[in-house]
Design a protein around this motif. Sequence first.
Motif, mmCIF file in Angstrom:
data_model
loop_
_atom_site.group_PDB
_atom_site.id
_atom_site.type_symbol
_atom_site.label_atom_id
_atom_site.label_comp_id
_atom_site.label_asym_id
_atom_site.label_seq_id
_atom_site.Cartn_x
_atom_site.Cartn_y
_atom_site.Cartn_z
ATOM 1 N N ASP B 138 -3.679 -32.321 13.532
ATOM 2 C CA ASP B 138 -3.699 -33.725 13.116
ATOM 3 C C ASP B 138 -3.863 -33.857 11.610
ATOM 4 O O ASP B 138 -3.153 -34.615 10.956
ATOM 5 C CB ASP B 138 -4.869 -34.457 13.795
ATOM 6 N N LEU B 139 -4.821 -33.110 11.072
ATOM 7 C CA LEU B 139 -5.075 -33.224 9.638
ATOM 8 C C LEU B 139 -3.943 -32.611 8.827
ATOM 9 O O LEU B 139 -3.600 -33.096 7.753
ATOM 10 C CB LEU B 139 -6.417 -32.574 9.276
ATOM 11 N N GLU B 141 -0.813 -32.696 9.649
ATOM 12 C CA GLU B 141 0.245 -33.713 9.617
ATOM 13 C C GLU B 141 -0.095 -34.816 8.620
ATOM 14 O O GLU B 141 0.773 -35.292 7.879
ATOM 15 C CB GLU B 141 0.433 -34.326 11.013
ATOM 16 N N MET B 142 -1.360 -35.198 8.611
ATOM 17 C CA MET B 142 -1.794 -36.227 7.669
ATOM 18 C C MET B 142 -1.503 -35.772 6.239
ATOM 19 O O MET B 142 -1.001 -36.533 5.416
ATOM 20 C CB MET B 142 -3.292 -36.482 7.882
ATOM 21 N N VAL B 144 0.772 -33.766 5.261
ATOM 22 C CA VAL B 144 2.223 -33.810 5.007
ATOM 23 C C VAL B 144 2.641 -35.241 4.667
ATOM 24 O O VAL B 144 3.337 -35.495 3.687
ATOM 25 C CB VAL B 144 3.004 -33.303 6.241
ATOM 26 N N ILE B 145 2.185 -36.192 5.486
ATOM 27 C CA ILE B 145 2.567 -37.588 5.286
ATOM 28 C C ILE B 145 2.132 -38.088 3.898
ATOM 29 O O ILE B 145 2.876 -38.770 3.209
ATOM 30 C CB ILE B 145 1.934 -38.482 6.383
ATOM 31 N N TYR B 146 0.916 -37.716 3.494
ATOM 32 C CA TYR B 146 0.421 -38.188 2.203
ATOM 33 C C TYR B 146 0.762 -37.226 1.068
ATOM 34 O O TYR B 146 0.135 -37.256 0.018
ATOM 35 C CB TYR B 146 -1.077 -38.499 2.287
ATOM 36 N N LYS B 147 1.725 -36.346 1.314
ATOM 37 C CA LYS B 147 2.288 -35.476 0.268
ATOM 38 C C LYS B 147 1.216 -34.727 -0.525
ATOM 39 O O LYS B 147 1.220 -34.709 -1.748
ATOM 40 C CB LYS B 147 3.148 -36.307 -0.703
ATOM 41 N N PHE B 148 0.297 -34.082 0.200
ATOM 42 C CA PHE B 148 -0.773 -33.340 -0.458
ATOM 43 C C PHE B 148 -0.252 -32.157 -1.262
ATOM 44 O O PHE B 148 -0.822 -31.809 -2.275
ATOM 45 C CB PHE B 148 -1.775 -32.825 0.591
ATOM 46 N N ARG B 152 -3.596 -29.029 -2.745
ATOM 47 C CA ARG B 152 -4.526 -30.023 -2.199
ATOM 48 C C ARG B 152 -4.824 -29.762 -0.735
ATOM 49 O O ARG B 152 -5.941 -29.955 -0.269
ATOM 50 C CB ARG B 152 -3.917 -31.415 -2.310
ATOM 51 N N ARG B 155 -7.285 -26.906 -0.587
ATOM 52 C CA ARG B 155 -8.603 -27.228 -1.108
ATOM 53 C C ARG B 155 -9.332 -28.284 -0.284
ATOM 54 O O ARG B 155 -10.540 -28.187 -0.062
ATOM 55 C CB ARG B 155 -8.424 -27.697 -2.553
ATOM 56 N N HIS B 156 -8.595 -29.304 0.155
ATOM 57 C CA HIS B 156 -9.277 -30.432 0.797
ATOM 58 C C HIS B 156 -9.152 -30.441 2.320
ATOM 59 O O HIS B 156 -9.900 -31.139 2.991
ATOM 60 C CB HIS B 156 -8.732 -31.749 0.253
ATOM 61 N N VAL B 157 -8.179 -29.714 2.847
ATOM 62 C CA VAL B 157 -7.971 -29.745 4.301
ATOM 63 C C VAL B 157 -8.319 -28.403 4.950
ATOM 64 O O VAL B 157 -9.120 -28.344 5.870
ATOM 65 C CB VAL B 157 -6.501 -30.124 4.639
ATOM 66 N N GLN B 161 -12.333 -26.700 6.533
ATOM 67 C CA GLN B 161 -12.394 -26.398 7.967
ATOM 68 C C GLN B 161 -12.826 -24.965 8.196
ATOM 69 O O GLN B 161 -13.438 -24.640 9.205
ATOM 70 C CB GLN B 161 -11.026 -26.622 8.626
#
Lengths: 252, 240
Positions: B138-139, B141-142, B144-148, B152, B155-157, B161
Amino acid sequence: MASVVDIAKGTAHAGRPIKVEVKRKVFPPVGDREAQLVLRDVAFEVAPRSFLVVTGPSGCGKSTLLNIIAGLDDDFEGQLDLGPAGDRLTYIFQSPRLLPWRTVEENIALALPEGDPRLARIPEMLARVGLAQAANAYPERLSLGMQRRAALARGFIVEPEILLMDEPFVSLDDPTAQSLRELLLELWHSQPTTVIFITHDRAEAIQLGTRILRLSPGQASVAQDAEVALSDAERRDRSAVLREQNRIFAAA
Amino acid sequence: MVGSLLTLVLLWHLLAVILQNKYLPTPVEVVDVLAREAGNGDLVKHIVATLMRVAAAFVISMLIGTAIGLALGLYRTADKFFDAWLILFLNLPALVTITLCYIWFGLSEAAAVTAVALNKIPNVAVNMREGARALSRDLAEMAVIYKFGWWRTLRHVTLPQLAPFFAASARSGLGLVWKIVLVVEAFGRSTGVGYRLNIAFQEFDVTTILAYALAFIIIVQIIEFTILQPLQAKVTAWRR
Ligand SMILES: Nc1ncnc2c1ncn2[C@@H]1O[C@H](COP(=O)(O)OP(=O)(O)O)[C@@H](O)[C@H]1O
Ligand SMILES: [Mg+2]
Protein backbone atom coordinates in the motif's frame (compact mmCIF):
# COMPACT_ATOMS: atom_id res chain seq x y z
CA MET A 1 -1.93 30.95 -4.44
CA ALA A 2 -1.38 28.78 -7.55
CA SER A 3 1.05 30.48 -9.88
CA VAL A 4 -0.16 31.99 -13.15
CA VAL A 5 1.63 29.27 -15.08
CA ASP A 6 -0.19 26.57 -13.15
CA ILE A 7 -3.57 28.12 -13.81
CA ALA A 8 -2.82 28.53 -17.51
CA LYS A 9 -1.68 24.91 -17.71
CA GLY A 10 -4.82 23.82 -15.88
CA THR A 11 -7.06 25.56 -18.38
CA ALA A 12 -5.19 24.00 -21.26
CA HIS A 13 -5.85 20.53 -19.84
CA ALA A 14 -9.40 21.44 -19.01
CA GLY A 15 -10.36 21.11 -22.66
CA ARG A 16 -9.54 17.44 -23.00
CA PRO A 17 -11.68 14.52 -21.78
CA ILE A 18 -10.10 11.42 -20.22
CA LYS A 19 -10.69 8.22 -22.17
CA VAL A 20 -10.83 4.87 -20.43
CA GLU A 21 -11.34 1.62 -22.27
CA VAL A 22 -10.82 -1.67 -20.48
CA LYS A 23 -11.68 -4.53 -22.82
CA ARG A 24 -10.69 -7.27 -20.41
CA LYS A 25 -9.06 -7.42 -17.03
CA VAL A 26 -8.23 -10.90 -15.83
CA PHE A 27 -6.51 -11.77 -12.57
CA PRO A 28 -4.26 -14.79 -13.11
CA PRO A 29 -4.85 -17.90 -11.02
CA VAL A 30 -3.30 -17.86 -7.54
CA GLY A 31 -2.84 -21.17 -5.71
CA ASP A 32 -6.10 -23.09 -6.03
CA ARG A 33 -8.05 -20.02 -7.13
CA GLU A 34 -8.85 -19.95 -10.83
CA ALA A 35 -8.18 -17.06 -13.15
CA GLN A 36 -10.88 -14.42 -12.72
CA LEU A 37 -12.33 -12.15 -15.37
CA VAL A 38 -13.12 -8.99 -13.40
CA LEU A 39 -13.79 -6.25 -15.94
CA ARG A 40 -15.26 -6.64 -19.42
CA ASP A 41 -15.83 -3.82 -21.92
CA VAL A 42 -15.77 -0.98 -19.46
CA ALA A 43 -15.41 2.11 -21.62
CA PHE A 44 -16.22 5.71 -20.83
CA GLU A 45 -14.99 9.26 -21.17
CA VAL A 46 -14.80 11.79 -18.37
CA ALA A 47 -15.34 15.46 -19.20
CA PRO A 48 -12.75 17.82 -17.73
CA ARG A 49 -13.58 19.16 -14.28
CA SER A 50 -16.53 16.86 -13.88
CA PHE A 51 -17.18 14.69 -10.84
CA LEU A 52 -17.76 11.15 -11.99
CA VAL A 53 -18.92 8.63 -9.41
CA VAL A 54 -18.47 4.94 -10.20
CA THR A 55 -20.71 2.66 -8.13
CA GLY A 56 -21.41 -1.01 -8.09
CA PRO A 57 -21.70 -3.84 -5.58
CA SER A 58 -18.76 -4.84 -3.42
CA GLY A 59 -16.22 -6.96 -5.29
CA CYS A 60 -17.42 -6.00 -8.78
CA GLY A 61 -14.05 -4.54 -9.75
CA LYS A 62 -14.23 -0.85 -8.84
CA SER A 63 -10.84 -0.69 -7.14
CA THR A 64 -9.34 -2.76 -9.94
CA LEU A 65 -10.62 -0.21 -12.45
CA LEU A 66 -9.21 2.70 -10.47
CA ASN A 67 -5.81 1.04 -10.12
CA ILE A 68 -5.73 0.67 -13.90
CA ILE A 69 -6.58 4.35 -14.39
CA ALA A 70 -3.94 5.32 -11.83
CA GLY A 71 -1.31 3.38 -13.76
CA LEU A 72 -0.65 1.07 -10.79
CA ASP A 73 -1.86 -1.91 -12.80
CA ASP A 74 -0.93 -2.07 -16.48
CA ASP A 75 -1.77 -5.74 -16.96
CA PHE A 76 -5.05 -5.37 -18.89
CA GLU A 77 -6.41 -5.37 -22.41
CA GLY A 78 -7.54 -1.98 -23.57
CA GLN A 79 -6.42 1.61 -23.69
CA LEU A 80 -6.05 4.53 -21.41
CA ASP A 81 -5.76 8.10 -22.61
CA LEU A 82 -5.41 10.61 -19.80
CA GLY A 83 -3.74 13.23 -21.96
CA PRO A 84 -1.31 15.70 -20.42
CA ALA A 85 -3.45 15.80 -17.26
CA GLY A 86 -2.13 12.31 -16.49
CA ASP A 87 1.09 13.92 -15.23
CA ARG A 88 -0.84 15.49 -12.40
CA LEU A 89 -2.81 12.57 -11.15
CA THR A 90 -3.56 11.94 -7.51
CA TYR A 91 -5.10 8.95 -5.83
CA ILE A 92 -6.81 9.08 -2.46
CA PHE A 93 -7.00 5.49 -1.34
CA GLN A 94 -9.57 3.52 0.61
CA SER A 95 -7.28 3.58 3.65
CA PRO A 96 -5.47 6.87 4.32
CA ARG A 97 -2.01 5.39 3.55
CA LEU A 98 -0.17 8.01 5.55
CA LEU A 99 3.37 7.25 6.68
CA PRO A 100 2.91 6.46 10.40
CA TRP A 101 6.48 7.58 11.20
CA ARG A 102 6.02 11.03 9.69
CA THR A 103 3.86 13.80 11.13
CA VAL A 104 0.74 14.98 9.34
CA GLU A 105 2.57 18.00 8.01
CA GLU A 106 5.54 15.94 6.82
CA ASN A 107 3.20 13.51 5.10
CA ILE A 108 1.62 16.34 3.14
CA ALA A 109 4.96 17.96 2.34
CA LEU A 110 6.28 14.67 0.95
CA ALA A 111 3.62 14.79 -1.77
CA LEU A 112 5.48 17.76 -3.26
CA PRO A 113 9.02 18.00 -4.58
CA GLU A 114 11.57 19.76 -2.40
CA GLY A 115 11.51 23.54 -2.73
CA ASP A 116 8.14 23.52 -4.51
CA PRO A 117 6.18 26.78 -4.13
CA ARG A 118 3.06 24.81 -3.19
CA LEU A 119 4.78 23.84 0.08
CA ALA A 120 3.95 27.33 1.34
CA ARG A 121 0.26 26.48 1.10
CA ILE A 122 0.42 23.62 3.62
CA PRO A 123 -0.57 25.60 6.73
CA GLU A 124 -3.54 27.09 4.90
CA MET A 125 -4.53 23.66 3.61
CA LEU A 126 -4.25 22.15 7.09
CA ALA A 127 -6.50 24.88 8.43
CA ARG A 128 -9.07 24.25 5.70
CA VAL A 129 -9.34 20.57 6.51
CA GLY A 130 -9.46 21.34 10.23
CA LEU A 131 -6.06 19.91 11.12
CA ALA A 132 -4.19 23.09 12.07
CA GLN A 133 -3.75 21.77 15.62
CA ALA A 134 -2.68 18.33 14.45
CA ALA A 135 0.10 19.41 12.08
CA ASN A 136 2.82 17.86 14.25
CA ALA A 137 0.90 14.76 15.33
CA TYR A 138 1.75 11.29 14.12
CA PRO A 139 -1.15 9.84 12.07
CA GLU A 140 -1.81 6.84 14.31
CA ARG A 141 -2.55 9.14 17.22
CA LEU A 142 -5.43 10.66 15.25
CA SER A 143 -8.93 9.34 14.67
CA LEU A 144 -9.69 7.71 11.33
CA GLY A 145 -11.75 10.74 10.37
CA MET A 146 -8.79 13.05 10.96
CA GLN A 147 -6.43 10.72 9.08
CA ARG A 148 -8.82 10.92 6.14
CA ARG A 149 -8.79 14.70 6.34
CA ALA A 150 -5.00 14.54 6.16
CA ALA A 151 -5.24 12.28 3.10
CA LEU A 152 -7.60 14.81 1.49
CA ALA A 153 -5.17 17.63 2.24
CA ARG A 154 -2.32 15.63 0.72
CA GLY A 155 -4.40 14.93 -2.38
CA PHE A 156 -5.41 18.55 -2.93
CA ILE A 157 -2.06 20.17 -2.10
CA VAL A 158 -0.60 18.85 -5.37
CA GLU A 159 -3.38 20.70 -7.26
CA PRO A 160 -4.16 17.61 -9.31
CA GLU A 161 -5.65 17.65 -12.81
CA ILE A 162 -7.11 14.21 -12.14
CA LEU A 163 -8.20 13.09 -8.70
CA LEU A 164 -9.04 9.44 -8.12
CA MET A 165 -10.77 8.44 -4.91
CA ASP A 166 -11.57 4.91 -3.79
CA GLU A 167 -14.29 4.83 -1.12
CA PRO A 168 -12.36 7.40 0.93
CA PHE A 169 -15.14 7.78 3.52
CA VAL A 170 -16.02 4.17 4.40
CA SER A 171 -15.95 2.96 8.01
CA LEU A 172 -16.76 6.40 9.38
CA ASP A 173 -19.81 7.23 11.43
CA ASP A 174 -22.49 9.11 9.52
CA PRO A 175 -21.90 12.68 10.76
CA THR A 176 -18.15 12.36 10.24
CA ALA A 177 -18.60 10.98 6.72
CA GLN A 178 -21.11 13.74 5.96
CA SER A 179 -18.76 16.48 7.11
CA LEU A 180 -15.96 15.00 5.01
CA ARG A 181 -18.22 14.93 1.94
CA GLU A 182 -19.01 18.58 2.45
CA LEU A 183 -15.31 19.32 2.86
CA LEU A 184 -14.55 17.46 -0.35
CA LEU A 185 -17.16 19.44 -2.32
CA GLU A 186 -15.79 22.66 -0.86
CA LEU A 187 -12.22 21.78 -1.87
CA TRP A 188 -13.36 20.68 -5.30
CA HIS A 189 -15.25 23.95 -5.89
CA SER A 190 -12.26 26.07 -4.96
CA GLN A 191 -9.85 23.81 -6.88
CA PRO A 192 -11.81 22.35 -9.79
CA THR A 193 -10.35 19.11 -11.10
CA THR A 194 -11.52 15.98 -12.89
CA VAL A 195 -12.67 13.52 -10.22
CA ILE A 196 -13.34 9.82 -10.46
CA PHE A 197 -14.85 8.79 -7.17
CA ILE A 198 -15.73 5.24 -6.21
CA THR A 199 -18.37 4.24 -3.72
CA HIS A 200 -20.94 1.53 -3.15
CA ASP A 201 -23.05 3.99 -1.14
CA ARG A 202 -25.78 5.28 -3.46
CA ALA A 203 -26.73 8.31 -1.41
CA GLU A 204 -23.09 9.34 -1.33
CA ALA A 205 -22.87 8.86 -5.09
CA ILE A 206 -25.82 11.19 -5.72
CA GLN A 207 -24.72 13.78 -3.21
CA LEU A 208 -21.24 14.14 -4.70
CA GLY A 209 -21.38 13.24 -8.39
CA THR A 210 -22.26 15.24 -11.44
CA ARG A 211 -22.49 11.93 -13.26
CA ILE A 212 -22.98 8.34 -12.12
CA LEU A 213 -21.56 5.26 -13.75
CA ARG A 214 -22.97 2.02 -12.38
CA LEU A 215 -21.07 -1.21 -12.93
CA SER A 216 -22.90 -4.53 -13.14
CA PRO A 217 -22.06 -7.26 -10.62
CA GLY A 218 -19.72 -10.04 -11.84
CA GLN A 219 -17.50 -9.51 -14.90
CA ALA A 220 -18.37 -5.89 -14.56
CA SER A 221 -19.32 -3.73 -17.49
CA VAL A 222 -21.11 -0.39 -17.52
CA ALA A 223 -24.74 -1.01 -16.57
CA GLN A 224 -25.88 2.59 -16.33
CA ASP A 225 -24.56 6.05 -17.14
CA ALA A 226 -26.64 8.95 -15.78
CA GLU A 227 -26.27 12.69 -15.19
CA VAL A 228 -27.15 13.94 -11.73
CA ALA A 229 -29.58 16.85 -11.88
CA LEU A 230 -29.01 18.56 -8.54
CA SER A 231 -27.95 22.09 -7.72
CA ASP A 232 -25.21 22.67 -5.16
CA ALA A 233 -27.83 23.72 -2.61
CA GLU A 234 -29.94 20.61 -3.24
CA ARG A 235 -26.93 18.38 -2.56
CA ARG A 236 -27.11 19.42 1.07
CA ASP A 237 -30.81 18.58 1.26
CA ARG A 238 -31.38 14.97 2.22
CA SER A 239 -34.83 14.66 0.71
CA ALA A 240 -33.68 16.12 -2.61
CA VAL A 241 -30.78 13.66 -2.66
CA LEU A 242 -33.15 10.79 -1.89
CA ARG A 243 -35.54 11.80 -4.68
CA GLU A 244 -32.70 11.95 -7.19
CA GLN A 245 -31.36 8.65 -5.89
CA ASN A 246 -34.72 6.96 -6.46
CA ARG A 247 -34.98 8.44 -9.93
CA ILE A 248 -31.51 7.38 -11.07
CA PHE A 249 -31.41 3.96 -9.47
CA ALA A 250 -35.02 3.04 -10.34
CA ALA A 251 -33.57 0.99 -13.20
CA ALA A 252 -31.21 -0.96 -10.94
CA MET B 1 15.90 -3.65 40.48
CA VAL B 2 18.69 -2.22 42.64
CA GLY B 3 17.14 -3.87 45.68
CA SER B 4 17.01 -7.28 44.05
CA LEU B 5 20.64 -7.02 42.89
CA LEU B 6 21.78 -5.95 46.33
CA THR B 7 19.99 -8.97 47.80
CA LEU B 8 21.85 -11.22 45.36
CA VAL B 9 25.23 -9.70 46.35
CA LEU B 10 24.32 -10.06 50.03
CA LEU B 11 23.39 -13.74 49.60
CA TRP B 12 26.62 -14.35 47.69
CA HIS B 13 28.58 -12.68 50.46
CA LEU B 14 26.90 -14.71 53.18
CA LEU B 15 27.42 -17.95 51.28
CA ALA B 16 31.11 -17.13 50.68
CA VAL B 17 31.64 -16.27 54.36
CA ILE B 18 29.90 -19.46 55.54
CA LEU B 19 31.63 -21.83 53.07
CA GLN B 20 35.12 -20.31 53.40
CA ASN B 21 36.14 -21.97 50.12
CA LYS B 22 38.92 -20.50 47.97
CA TYR B 23 36.83 -21.22 44.85
CA LEU B 24 34.06 -18.93 46.09
CA PRO B 25 35.54 -15.51 46.93
CA THR B 26 33.45 -12.81 48.60
CA PRO B 27 32.24 -9.80 46.59
CA VAL B 28 34.79 -7.66 48.42
CA GLU B 29 37.68 -9.83 47.21
CA VAL B 30 36.33 -9.68 43.66
CA VAL B 31 36.15 -5.90 43.76
CA ASP B 32 39.72 -5.83 45.12
CA VAL B 33 40.97 -7.83 42.15
CA LEU B 34 38.98 -5.62 39.82
CA ALA B 35 40.71 -2.58 41.31
CA ARG B 36 44.12 -4.26 40.98
CA GLU B 37 43.55 -5.15 37.31
CA ALA B 38 42.28 -1.65 36.63
CA GLY B 39 45.33 -0.19 38.35
CA ASN B 40 47.94 -2.15 36.39
CA GLY B 41 46.22 -1.41 33.08
CA ASP B 42 45.33 -5.02 32.22
CA LEU B 43 41.59 -4.47 32.57
CA VAL B 44 41.49 -1.59 30.11
CA LYS B 45 43.80 -3.36 27.67
CA HIS B 46 41.70 -6.52 27.53
CA ILE B 47 38.36 -4.78 27.50
CA VAL B 48 39.42 -2.44 24.70
CA ALA B 49 40.69 -5.40 22.65
CA THR B 50 37.39 -7.20 23.13
CA LEU B 51 35.36 -4.09 22.33
CA MET B 52 37.23 -3.57 19.06
CA ARG B 53 36.53 -7.15 17.99
CA VAL B 54 32.90 -6.85 19.00
CA ALA B 55 32.54 -3.63 17.04
CA ALA B 56 34.21 -5.04 13.92
CA ALA B 57 32.24 -8.30 13.96
CA PHE B 58 29.01 -6.46 14.73
CA VAL B 59 29.33 -3.95 11.90
CA ILE B 60 30.39 -6.59 9.38
CA SER B 61 27.61 -8.99 10.29
CA MET B 62 24.94 -6.28 10.31
CA LEU B 63 25.98 -5.06 6.87
CA ILE B 64 26.29 -8.45 5.21
CA GLY B 65 23.34 -9.97 7.05
CA THR B 66 21.11 -7.04 6.09
CA ALA B 67 22.13 -7.24 2.44
CA ILE B 68 21.48 -10.98 2.30
CA GLY B 69 18.20 -10.70 4.22
CA LEU B 70 16.82 -7.95 1.99
CA ALA B 71 17.82 -9.80 -1.18
CA LEU B 72 16.08 -12.96 0.05
CA GLY B 73 13.00 -11.08 1.20
CA LEU B 74 12.60 -9.22 -2.08
CA TYR B 75 13.50 -11.94 -4.59
CA ARG B 76 11.55 -15.15 -4.30
CA THR B 77 13.82 -17.25 -6.50
CA ALA B 78 16.87 -16.28 -4.46
CA ASP B 79 14.93 -17.05 -1.29
CA LYS B 80 13.88 -20.50 -2.49
CA PHE B 81 17.41 -21.36 -3.53
CA PHE B 82 19.29 -20.07 -0.49
CA ASP B 83 16.79 -20.97 2.22
CA ALA B 84 18.48 -24.34 2.80
CA TRP B 85 21.90 -22.67 3.08
CA LEU B 86 20.53 -20.29 5.66
CA ILE B 87 19.09 -23.10 7.76
CA LEU B 88 22.42 -24.92 7.56
CA PHE B 89 24.41 -21.90 8.74
CA LEU B 90 21.85 -21.09 11.43
CA ASN B 91 22.36 -24.53 12.92
CA LEU B 92 26.12 -24.68 12.60
CA PRO B 93 27.54 -24.70 16.16
CA ALA B 94 29.65 -21.63 16.95
CA LEU B 95 32.54 -23.84 18.01
CA VAL B 96 32.70 -25.41 14.54
CA THR B 97 32.90 -22.09 12.69
CA ILE B 98 35.51 -20.84 15.15
CA THR B 99 37.81 -23.87 14.90
CA LEU B 100 37.45 -24.06 11.12
CA CYS B 101 38.22 -20.36 10.69
CA TYR B 102 41.37 -20.69 12.82
CA ILE B 103 42.48 -23.81 10.94
CA TRP B 104 41.81 -22.40 7.49
CA PHE B 105 42.88 -18.79 8.01
CA GLY B 106 45.40 -19.14 10.80
CA LEU B 107 45.31 -17.74 14.34
CA SER B 108 44.86 -14.18 13.09
CA GLU B 109 42.71 -11.21 13.98
CA ALA B 110 40.90 -11.51 10.64
CA ALA B 111 40.06 -15.15 11.30
CA ALA B 112 38.73 -14.28 14.75
CA VAL B 113 36.45 -11.51 13.50
CA THR B 114 35.32 -13.60 10.53
CA ALA B 115 34.39 -16.46 12.83
CA VAL B 116 32.23 -14.21 14.99
CA ALA B 117 30.59 -12.53 12.00
CA LEU B 118 29.80 -15.89 10.38
CA ASN B 119 27.94 -16.89 13.50
CA LYS B 120 25.87 -13.74 13.51
CA ILE B 121 25.13 -13.17 9.81
CA PRO B 122 22.42 -15.87 9.47
CA ASN B 123 20.43 -14.41 12.38
CA VAL B 124 20.54 -10.92 10.94
CA ALA B 125 19.64 -12.26 7.50
CA VAL B 126 16.59 -14.14 8.81
CA ASN B 127 15.41 -11.10 10.71
CA MET B 128 15.85 -8.67 7.85
CA ARG B 129 14.21 -11.12 5.45
CA GLU B 130 11.10 -10.92 7.64
CA GLY B 131 11.35 -7.14 7.45
CA ALA B 132 11.60 -7.14 3.68
CA ARG B 133 8.66 -9.52 3.38
CA ALA B 134 6.56 -7.27 5.60
CA LEU B 135 7.13 -4.17 3.46
CA SER B 136 3.76 -2.58 2.74
CA ARG B 137 2.56 -2.68 -0.84
CA ASP B 138 0.00 0.00 0.00
CA LEU B 139 2.68 2.47 0.98
CA ALA B 140 4.82 1.56 -2.03
CA GLU B 141 1.87 2.40 -4.30
CA MET B 142 1.32 5.64 -2.45
CA ALA B 143 4.96 6.55 -3.06
CA VAL B 144 4.52 5.87 -6.78
CA ILE B 145 1.39 8.02 -7.02
CA TYR B 146 3.04 10.93 -5.21
CA LYS B 147 6.20 10.57 -7.33
CA PHE B 148 8.56 10.01 -4.41
CA GLY B 149 11.39 8.67 -6.57
CA TRP B 150 13.85 6.09 -5.27
CA TRP B 151 15.65 8.21 -2.69
CA ARG B 152 12.54 9.53 -0.93
CA THR B 153 10.97 6.10 -1.08
CA LEU B 154 14.04 4.56 0.52
CA ARG B 155 14.36 7.22 3.19
CA HIS B 156 10.74 7.83 4.13
CA VAL B 157 8.97 4.59 3.20
CA THR B 158 11.33 1.62 3.12
CA LEU B 159 13.93 2.30 5.82
CA PRO B 160 11.42 3.29 8.52
CA GLN B 161 9.63 -0.02 7.94
CA LEU B 162 12.89 -1.92 8.25
CA ALA B 163 14.15 0.05 11.25
CA PRO B 164 12.39 -2.02 13.93
CA PHE B 165 13.74 -5.23 12.39
CA PHE B 166 17.19 -3.69 12.21
CA ALA B 167 17.02 -2.52 15.82
CA ALA B 168 15.86 -5.96 16.98
CA SER B 169 18.70 -7.62 15.03
CA ALA B 170 21.18 -5.19 16.49
CA ARG B 171 20.11 -5.79 20.07
CA SER B 172 19.87 -9.55 19.91
CA GLY B 173 22.96 -9.53 17.71
CA LEU B 174 25.13 -7.68 20.13
CA GLY B 175 24.20 -10.15 22.86
CA LEU B 176 25.34 -13.01 20.66
CA VAL B 177 28.49 -11.31 19.37
CA TRP B 178 29.72 -10.52 22.91
CA LYS B 179 29.51 -14.15 23.92
CA ILE B 180 31.13 -15.55 20.80
CA VAL B 181 33.95 -13.02 20.85
CA LEU B 182 34.94 -14.31 24.30
CA VAL B 183 35.12 -17.88 23.00
CA VAL B 184 37.16 -16.81 19.98
CA GLU B 185 39.57 -14.97 22.25
CA ALA B 186 39.92 -17.90 24.62
CA PHE B 187 40.78 -20.14 21.67
CA GLY B 188 43.26 -18.19 19.64
CA ARG B 189 44.04 -14.66 20.76
CA SER B 190 46.50 -13.27 23.29
CA THR B 191 44.46 -10.25 24.34
CA GLY B 192 40.86 -9.66 25.28
CA VAL B 193 38.55 -10.58 28.12
CA GLY B 194 38.12 -14.09 26.71
CA TYR B 195 41.87 -14.65 26.69
CA ARG B 196 42.18 -13.37 30.27
CA LEU B 197 39.33 -15.60 31.43
CA ASN B 198 41.02 -18.62 29.87
CA ILE B 199 44.29 -17.90 31.71
CA ALA B 200 42.39 -17.48 34.95
CA PHE B 201 40.62 -20.79 34.29
CA GLN B 202 43.95 -22.58 33.85
CA GLU B 203 45.03 -21.21 37.24
CA PHE B 204 41.62 -21.97 38.78
CA ASP B 205 41.57 -18.29 39.74
CA VAL B 206 37.85 -17.82 40.37
CA THR B 207 38.28 -14.33 41.80
CA THR B 208 39.76 -13.01 38.54
CA ILE B 209 37.11 -14.80 36.49
CA LEU B 210 34.38 -13.13 38.52
CA ALA B 211 36.13 -9.76 38.41
CA TYR B 212 36.33 -9.77 34.61
CA ALA B 213 32.80 -11.10 34.30
CA LEU B 214 31.60 -8.25 36.47
CA ALA B 215 33.45 -5.61 34.45
CA PHE B 216 32.11 -7.16 31.29
CA ILE B 217 28.48 -7.15 32.44
CA ILE B 218 28.78 -3.53 33.51
CA ILE B 219 30.17 -2.44 30.12
CA VAL B 220 27.47 -4.33 28.21
CA GLN B 221 24.77 -2.75 30.34
CA ILE B 222 26.20 0.73 29.82
CA ILE B 223 26.13 0.22 26.04
CA GLU B 224 22.60 -1.18 26.26
CA PHE B 225 21.24 1.77 28.23
CA THR B 226 23.17 4.62 26.65
CA ILE B 227 23.13 3.56 23.00
CA LEU B 228 20.80 0.69 22.11
CA GLN B 229 17.70 1.50 24.14
CA PRO B 230 17.60 5.21 23.23
CA LEU B 231 18.13 4.22 19.59
CA GLN B 232 15.26 1.78 19.66
CA ALA B 233 13.03 4.28 21.43
CA LYS B 234 13.83 6.79 18.72
CA VAL B 235 12.94 4.56 15.77
CA THR B 236 9.63 3.58 17.36
CA ALA B 237 8.63 7.02 18.69
CA TRP B 238 5.74 7.34 16.27
CA ARG B 239 3.97 4.27 17.67
CA ARG B 240 0.80 4.83 19.63
N1 LIG C 1 -4.59 -8.82 -6.76
C1 LIG C 1 -5.66 -9.59 -7.01
N2 LIG C 1 -5.49 -10.88 -7.38
C2 LIG C 1 -6.57 -11.66 -7.65
N3 LIG C 1 -7.83 -11.25 -7.55
C3 LIG C 1 -8.07 -9.99 -7.18
C4 LIG C 1 -7.00 -9.08 -6.88
N4 LIG C 1 -7.52 -7.89 -6.53
C5 LIG C 1 -8.87 -8.04 -6.62
N5 LIG C 1 -9.20 -9.28 -7.01
C6 LIG C 1 -10.54 -9.79 -7.22
O1 LIG C 1 -11.16 -8.97 -8.18
C7 LIG C 1 -12.51 -8.71 -7.82
C8 LIG C 1 -12.75 -7.22 -7.79
O2 LIG C 1 -12.03 -6.66 -6.72
P1 LIG C 1 -12.10 -5.10 -6.40
O3 LIG C 1 -11.73 -4.35 -7.62
O4 LIG C 1 -11.28 -4.86 -5.20
O5 LIG C 1 -13.65 -4.89 -6.07
P2 LIG C 1 -14.40 -3.62 -5.47
O6 LIG C 1 -13.41 -2.52 -5.29
O7 LIG C 1 -15.45 -3.30 -6.45
O8 LIG C 1 -15.01 -4.04 -4.18
C9 LIG C 1 -12.75 -9.39 -6.50
O9 LIG C 1 -13.44 -10.60 -6.75
C10 LIG C 1 -11.38 -9.67 -5.96
O10 LIG C 1 -11.39 -10.87 -5.24
MG1 LIG D 1 -12.69 -1.62 -3.48
